[in-house]
Scaffold this active site. Structure first.
Site, mmCIF file in Angstrom:
data_model
loop_
_atom_site.group_PDB
_atom_site.id
_atom_site.type_symbol
_atom_site.label_atom_id
_atom_site.label_comp_id
_atom_site.label_asym_id
_atom_site.label_seq_id
_atom_site.Cartn_x
_atom_site.Cartn_y
_atom_site.Cartn_z
ATOM 1 N N ASN A 11 0.910 -1.154 0.000
ATOM 2 C CA ASN A 11 0.000 0.000 0.000
ATOM 3 C C ASN A 11 0.946 1.201 0.000
ATOM 4 O OD1 ASN A 11 -2.855 0.714 2.249
ATOM 5 N ND2 ASN A 11 -2.660 0.997 0.071
ATOM 6 N N CYS A 71 -6.393 5.753 7.362
ATOM 7 C CA CYS A 71 -5.639 4.768 6.580
ATOM 8 C C CYS A 71 -4.630 4.104 7.513
ATOM 9 C CB CYS A 71 -4.935 5.458 5.422
ATOM 10 S SG CYS A 71 -3.927 4.325 4.468
ATOM 11 N N GLU A 185 -10.498 -0.704 -2.594
ATOM 12 C CA GLU A 185 -10.432 0.525 -1.788
ATOM 13 C C GLU A 185 -11.214 1.683 -2.393
ATOM 14 O OE1 GLU A 185 -7.112 2.547 0.091
ATOM 15 O OE2 GLU A 185 -6.139 0.597 0.267
ATOM 16 N N CYS A 195 -4.637 -3.302 2.718
ATOM 17 C CA CYS A 195 -5.364 -2.180 3.329
ATOM 18 C C CYS A 195 -5.402 -2.416 4.840
ATOM 19 C CB CYS A 195 -6.774 -2.115 2.762
ATOM 20 S SG CYS A 195 -7.781 -0.854 3.551
#
Ligand SMILES: N[C@@H](CCC[C@H](N)C(=O)O)C(=O)O
EC number: 5.1.1.7
Length: 257
Positions: A11, A71, A185, A195
């Site tokens: 990510n 996040c 996402e 994620c």
């Protein structure tokens, strides 16, 4: 403008040191910087800003340039960035869009304290949890076969989630030990390699529905993570930690937008 690139289990994020508070780019420019052909390429862009009473503030934008909710992998990468800047050593407290977070900093991993999760909601044969970002969890017997992008988009834009501002969508397979998680996402509008808030939701739902206990080992396309937690679906989950690597990849100068 100077930028840094970090990744946590694939990510990936553009990071800008905005301690002087001068960052002024809008949605279009942020999306351009995150574009994998015309820009640097990333799942999101983060600012590290000053915040009174905290080591720093985390500001997170999705790759489409919209300001995102929390996040988890981004949080871990921003903590590594703060350590690389010399702002923090082995522990930090920072503020993000969903409130205060603490993190432990080790050479090979960042352990990020996530928000408490009070409810696992059943929606048809799926489950929904708010882990700082909204996440639908769908169990699958063959996660590698799932059409994550198209089915994820259908769910994300479905009537059920329109009124909630959309959702991220996780396809989750139970392994002999732990889970394999693939995530569509919101804000990237595609599958990402990993994620953090998504795997957190998957682990807590797996505890509630299938009895998996802490720590839950997670496999994503981009690598391995671990989720630790206390509590359960009846009492609520607390002391939830997202644990895994966060790495600086490169740094550079943005010369045109
Ligand atoms: N990649 C993130 C989740 C980012 C938030 C999400 N796209 C949203 O705004 O819903 C993570 O690691 O948690």
């Amino acid at each position: 403008m100077k930028f840094y690139k970090y990744q946590g289990t694939g990510n990936d994020f553009v990071i800008i040191d905005d301690r002087e508070g001068k960052f002024q780019l809008g949605q279009k420019e942020i999306a351009h910087l995150c574009h994998r052909r015309f820009g640097i390429g990333a799942d999101g862009l983060m600012l590290l800003q000053k915040a009174e009473g905290y080591d720093f503030r985390m500001v997170y934008y999705n790759s489409d340039g919209t300001e995102g909710s929390m996040c988890g992998n981004g949080g871990r990468c921003l903590v590594r960035f703060a350590a690389d800047l010399g702002l923090v050593n082995d522990f930090t407290t920072f503020i993000a869009v969903d409130g205060e977070h603490q993190a432990h900093i080790n050479p090979n991993e960042i352990s990020l304290h996530m928000q408490n999760v009070s409810e696992i909601e059943a929606i048809s044969s799926d489950y929904f949890a708010q882990t700082g970002s909204p996440h639908l969890v769908r169990f699958s017997s063959a996660v590698q076969e799932e059409d994550v992008k198209n089915i994820g988009a259908q769910i994300r834009y479905s009537d059920t989630f329109k009124s909630r501002g959309g959702t991220n969508v996780n396809f989750v397979e139970l392994l002999n030990q732990g889970l394999f998680v693939r995530t569509y996402e919101r804000g990237v509008e595609d599958e990402t390699y990993s994620c953090g808030t998504g795997v957190t939701a998957a682990a807590l739902v797996a505890n509630a529905i299938h009895g998996l206990t802490s720590p839950v080992a997670i496999q994503t396309i981009g690598g391995k993570l671990s989720i630790e937690f206390k509590g359960n679906a009846q009492t609520g989950f607390y002391d939830v930690y997202l644990i895994g690597p966060a790495v600086r990849v490169f740094e550079g100068e943005i010369t045109s937008l």
